[in-house]
Design a protein around this motif. Structure first.
Motif, PDB file in Angstrom:
ATOM      1  N   LYS A  31      -3.568   8.326   0.914  1.00 55.53           N
ATOM      2  CA  LYS A  31      -3.507   6.855   0.983  1.00 55.53           C
ATOM      3  C   LYS A  31      -5.081   6.481   1.545  1.00 55.53           C
ATOM      4  O   LYS A  31      -5.735   6.779   2.367  1.00 55.53           O
ATOM      5  CB  LYS A  31      -2.398   6.362   1.963  1.00 55.53           C
ATOM      6  CG  LYS A  31      -1.128   6.664   1.510  1.00 55.53           C
ATOM      7  CD  LYS A  31      -0.177   5.964   2.522  1.00 55.53           C
ATOM      8  CE  LYS A  31       1.329   6.317   2.400  1.00 55.53           C
ATOM      9  NZ  LYS A  31       1.823   7.168   1.311  1.00 55.53           N
ATOM     10  N   TYR A  33      -7.423   2.351   1.468  1.00 53.56           N
ATOM     11  CA  TYR A  33      -7.286   0.941   1.495  1.00 53.56           C
ATOM     12  C   TYR A  33      -8.628   0.198   1.479  1.00 53.56           C
ATOM     13  O   TYR A  33      -9.670   1.063   1.808  1.00 53.56           O
ATOM     14  CB  TYR A  33      -6.744   0.470   2.638  1.00 53.56           C
ATOM     15  CG  TYR A  33      -5.406   1.115   3.150  1.00 53.56           C
ATOM     16  CD1 TYR A  33      -5.526   2.572   3.923  1.00 53.56           C
ATOM     17  CD2 TYR A  33      -4.215   0.977   2.790  1.00 53.56           C
ATOM     18  CE1 TYR A  33      -4.272   3.184   4.191  1.00 53.56           C
ATOM     19  CE2 TYR A  33      -3.064   1.484   3.038  1.00 53.56           C
ATOM     20  CZ  TYR A  33      -3.102   2.645   3.992  1.00 53.56           C
ATOM     21  OH  TYR A  33      -1.991   3.313   4.275  1.00 53.56           O
ATOM     22  N   TYR A  48      -5.419  -1.105  -2.507  1.00 55.12           N
ATOM     23  CA  TYR A  48      -4.766   0.285  -1.983  1.00 55.12           C
ATOM     24  C   TYR A  48      -4.494   1.158  -2.928  1.00 55.12           C
ATOM     25  O   TYR A  48      -4.217   0.976  -4.116  1.00 55.12           O
ATOM     26  CB  TYR A  48      -3.567   0.081  -0.744  1.00 55.12           C
ATOM     27  CG  TYR A  48      -2.526  -0.552  -1.544  1.00 55.12           C
ATOM     28  CD1 TYR A  48      -2.289  -2.103  -1.826  1.00 55.12           C
ATOM     29  CD2 TYR A  48      -1.366   0.326  -2.063  1.00 55.12           C
ATOM     30  CE1 TYR A  48      -0.926  -2.448  -1.918  1.00 55.12           C
ATOM     31  CE2 TYR A  48      -0.205  -0.207  -2.431  1.00 55.12           C
ATOM     32  CZ  TYR A  48      -0.013  -1.847  -2.504  1.00 55.12           C
ATOM     33  OH  TYR A  48       1.027  -2.292  -2.900  1.00 55.12           O
ATOM     34  N   TYR A  50      -1.951   5.178  -3.468  1.00 55.63           N
ATOM     35  CA  TYR A  50      -1.250   6.115  -3.130  1.00 55.63           C
ATOM     36  C   TYR A  50      -1.801   7.622  -3.244  1.00 55.63           C
ATOM     37  O   TYR A  50      -1.363   8.372  -2.486  1.00 55.63           O
ATOM     38  CB  TYR A  50      -0.061   6.144  -3.648  1.00 55.63           C
ATOM     39  CG  TYR A  50       1.052   5.033  -3.437  1.00 55.63           C
ATOM     40  CD1 TYR A  50       1.111   4.080  -4.202  1.00 55.63           C
ATOM     41  CD2 TYR A  50       1.267   4.628  -2.052  1.00 55.63           C
ATOM     42  CE1 TYR A  50       2.004   2.796  -4.054  1.00 55.63           C
ATOM     43  CE2 TYR A  50       2.206   3.664  -1.786  1.00 55.63           C
ATOM     44  CZ  TYR A  50       2.464   2.588  -2.806  1.00 55.63           C
ATOM     45  OH  TYR A  50       3.182   1.582  -2.387  1.00 55.63           O
ATOM     46  N   GLY A  97       0.339   6.631   6.319  1.00 57.31           N
ATOM     47  CA  GLY A  97       0.513   5.409   6.133  1.00 57.31           C
ATOM     48  C   GLY A  97       0.970   4.947   7.856  1.00 57.31           C
ATOM     49  O   GLY A  97       1.439   3.963   7.863  1.00 57.31           O
TER      50      GLY A  97
ATOM     51  N   ARG B  34      -0.279  -0.899  17.030  1.00 57.42           N
ATOM     52  CA  ARG B  34      -1.707   0.093  17.188  1.00 57.42           C
ATOM     53  C   ARG B  34      -2.535  -0.884  17.834  1.00 57.42           C
ATOM     54  O   ARG B  34      -2.500  -2.364  17.359  1.00 57.42           O
ATOM     55  CB  ARG B  34      -2.440   0.740  16.026  1.00 57.42           C
ATOM     56  CG  ARG B  34      -1.513   2.146  16.080  1.00 57.42           C
ATOM     57  CD  ARG B  34      -1.771   2.434  14.521  1.00 57.42           C
ATOM     58  NE  ARG B  34      -0.947   1.583  13.412  1.00 57.42           N
ATOM     59  CZ  ARG B  34      -0.839   1.686  12.338  1.00 57.42           C
ATOM     60  NH1 ARG B  34      -1.622   2.656  11.621  1.00 57.42           N
ATOM     61  NH2 ARG B  34      -0.113   1.283  11.433  1.00 57.42           N
ATOM     62  N   SER B  93       2.716  -1.955  11.790  1.00 53.64           N
ATOM     63  CA  SER B  93       3.248  -1.594  10.514  1.00 53.64           C
ATOM     64  C   SER B  93       4.670  -1.621  10.345  1.00 53.64           C
ATOM     65  O   SER B  93       5.568  -1.320  11.350  1.00 53.64           O
ATOM     66  CB  SER B  93       2.871  -0.111  10.581  1.00 53.64           C
ATOM     67  OG  SER B  93       3.111   1.003   9.589  1.00 53.64           O
ATOM     68  N   THR B  98       6.772   2.848   1.387  1.00 54.48           N
ATOM     69  CA  THR B  98       6.406   4.036   1.596  1.00 54.48           C
ATOM     70  C   THR B  98       4.980   3.851   2.089  1.00 54.48           C
ATOM     71  O   THR B  98       4.162   4.761   2.595  1.00 54.48           O
ATOM     72  CB  THR B  98       6.270   4.777   0.145  1.00 54.48           C
ATOM     73  OG1 THR B  98       5.798   4.183  -0.709  1.00 54.48           O
ATOM     74  CG2 THR B  98       7.779   5.331  -0.253  1.00 54.48           C
ATOM     75  N   LEU B  99       4.373   2.682   1.614  1.00 51.04           N
ATOM     76  CA  LEU B  99       3.053   2.489   2.106  1.00 51.04           C
ATOM     77  C   LEU B  99       2.684   2.412   3.603  1.00 51.04           C
ATOM     78  O   LEU B  99       1.613   2.764   4.169  1.00 51.04           O
ATOM     79  CB  LEU B  99       2.254   1.280   1.425  1.00 51.04           C
ATOM     80  CG  LEU B  99       0.956   0.948   1.808  1.00 51.04           C
ATOM     81  CD1 LEU B  99      -0.021   1.995   1.447  1.00 51.04           C
ATOM     82  CD2 LEU B  99       0.826  -0.544   1.052  1.00 51.04           C
ATOM     83  N   GLY B 100       3.955   1.846   4.103  1.00 50.68           N
ATOM     84  CA  GLY B 100       3.645   1.827   5.647  1.00 50.68           C
ATOM     85  C   GLY B 100       2.628   0.452   5.793  1.00 50.68           C
ATOM     86  O   GLY B 100       1.590   0.511   6.239  1.00 50.68           O
ATOM     87  N   ARG B 101       2.985  -0.729   5.374  1.00 49.80           N
ATOM     88  CA  ARG B 101       2.066  -1.902   5.301  1.00 49.80           C
ATOM     89  C   ARG B 101       1.671  -2.145   6.951  1.00 49.80           C
ATOM     90  O   ARG B 101       2.572  -2.141   7.652  1.00 49.80           O
ATOM     91  CB  ARG B 101       2.915  -2.993   4.800  1.00 49.80           C
ATOM     92  CG  ARG B 101       2.960  -3.020   3.054  1.00 49.80           C
ATOM     93  CD  ARG B 101       1.687  -2.910   2.495  1.00 49.80           C
ATOM     94  NE  ARG B 101       0.885  -4.038   2.649  1.00 49.80           N
ATOM     95  CZ  ARG B 101       1.068  -5.253   1.891  1.00 49.80           C
ATOM     96  NH1 ARG B 101       1.739  -5.151   0.878  1.00 49.80           N
ATOM     97  NH2 ARG B 101       0.264  -6.189   2.253  1.00 49.80           N
ATOM     98  N   LEU B 102       0.249  -2.431   6.602  1.00 47.65           N
ATOM     99  CA  LEU B 102      -0.193  -2.811   8.232  1.00 47.65           C
ATOM    100  C   LEU B 102      -0.464  -4.384   8.253  1.00 47.65           C
ATOM    101  O   LEU B 102      -0.818  -4.750   7.137  1.00 47.65           O
ATOM    102  CB  LEU B 102      -1.712  -2.215   8.314  1.00 47.65           C
ATOM    103  CG  LEU B 102      -1.589  -0.649   8.211  1.00 47.65           C
ATOM    104  CD1 LEU B 102      -3.012  -0.164   8.152  1.00 47.65           C
ATOM    105  CD2 LEU B 102      -0.949  -0.013   9.183  1.00 47.65           C
TER     106      LEU B 102
END
Lengths: 111, 114
Positions: A31, A33, A48, A50, A97, B34, B93, B98-102
């Motif tokens: 990943k 970004y 972003y 994957y 992620g 975080r 997060s 699946t990206l685990g958006r921040l």
């Protein structure tokens, strides 16, 4: 210290020029970004990925494009720079992620 | 709407003093939170990371707390040093993708004076 590198650190360029901001990581993260950050403001996700051959647009509309031909490399390109593109651009990578490791950033000024 | 709010926006303290920064979030479903430190002109560096089941974590002079019920977190800095002057960013997060958006807060700009 995470192994993620951005070049150049600073760039001043004229309106209408094409530019590519480089981002490379040696950690094998899938990943990656790109974020844009104006002074005193939060980071906004603009692109972003994957993994190889995977790219998606983020929350903030951007006229830039990205590519992901190799795992370690995620360059960002502006075909025709404008003063409104002046900002700091931060690249990050993540193993799952869960946590993001950031590069030092590229401060872009378009005059 | 998933949001992260930080307070205060800026803070000035004298060297050696303690301070506490606040973070409130509405991100759901929650995955982890975080705290990052960002020096001027540089990329953010992670200080602590906490999941739902953790309510405190320390990293040297930095101690983060998390109350997942009230969706609040704090970062406590003990015996501040001049090098602590930076922006401190709260990042949450989600686990909805699946990206685990921040989701980033705007940060608290801390200045430590001698």
């Amino acid at each position: 210290e995470a192994d993620i590198y951005q070049t150049p650190r600073y760039l001043v360029i004229g309106t209408g020029k094409k530019i590519t901001l480089e981002c490379s990581q040696t950690m094998g993260h899938d990943k990656m970004y790109w974020y844009q950050q104006d002074p005193g403001m939060e980071l906004h996700l603009i692109h972003y990925s994957y993994g190889v051959n995977s790219t998606e647009k983020g929350d903030l509309s951007s006229e830039s494009t990205v590519s992901r031909i190799r795992t370690e490399h995620f360059p960002l390109t502006l075909e025709s720079a404008r003063p409104s593109h002046t900002s700091q651009y931060l690249c990050a990578s993540s193993p799952r992620g869960v946590e993001a490791f950031f590069g030092q950033g590229t401060r872009l000024t378009v005059v | 709407k998933n949001q992260v709010e930080q307070s205060p926006q800026s803070l000035i303290i004298l060297e050696g003093k303690n301070c506490t920064l606040q973070c409130n979030y509405t991100v759901s479903p929650f995955s982890n939170l975080r705290w990052y430190k960002q020096d001027t002109g540089r990329g953010p560096v992670s200080l602590t990371i906490m999941t739902f089941s953790e309510n405190t974590k320390s990293n040297g002079r930095y101690t983060a707390t998390l109350d997942a019920d009230t969706k609040q977190s704090s970062l406590h800095i003990t015996a501040s040093q001049l090098s602590d002057s930076a922006s401190y960013i709260c990042v949450v997060s989600d686990r909805g993708s699946t990206l685990g958006r921040l989701y980033f807060g705007r940060g608290t700009q801390l200045t430590v004076w001698p």
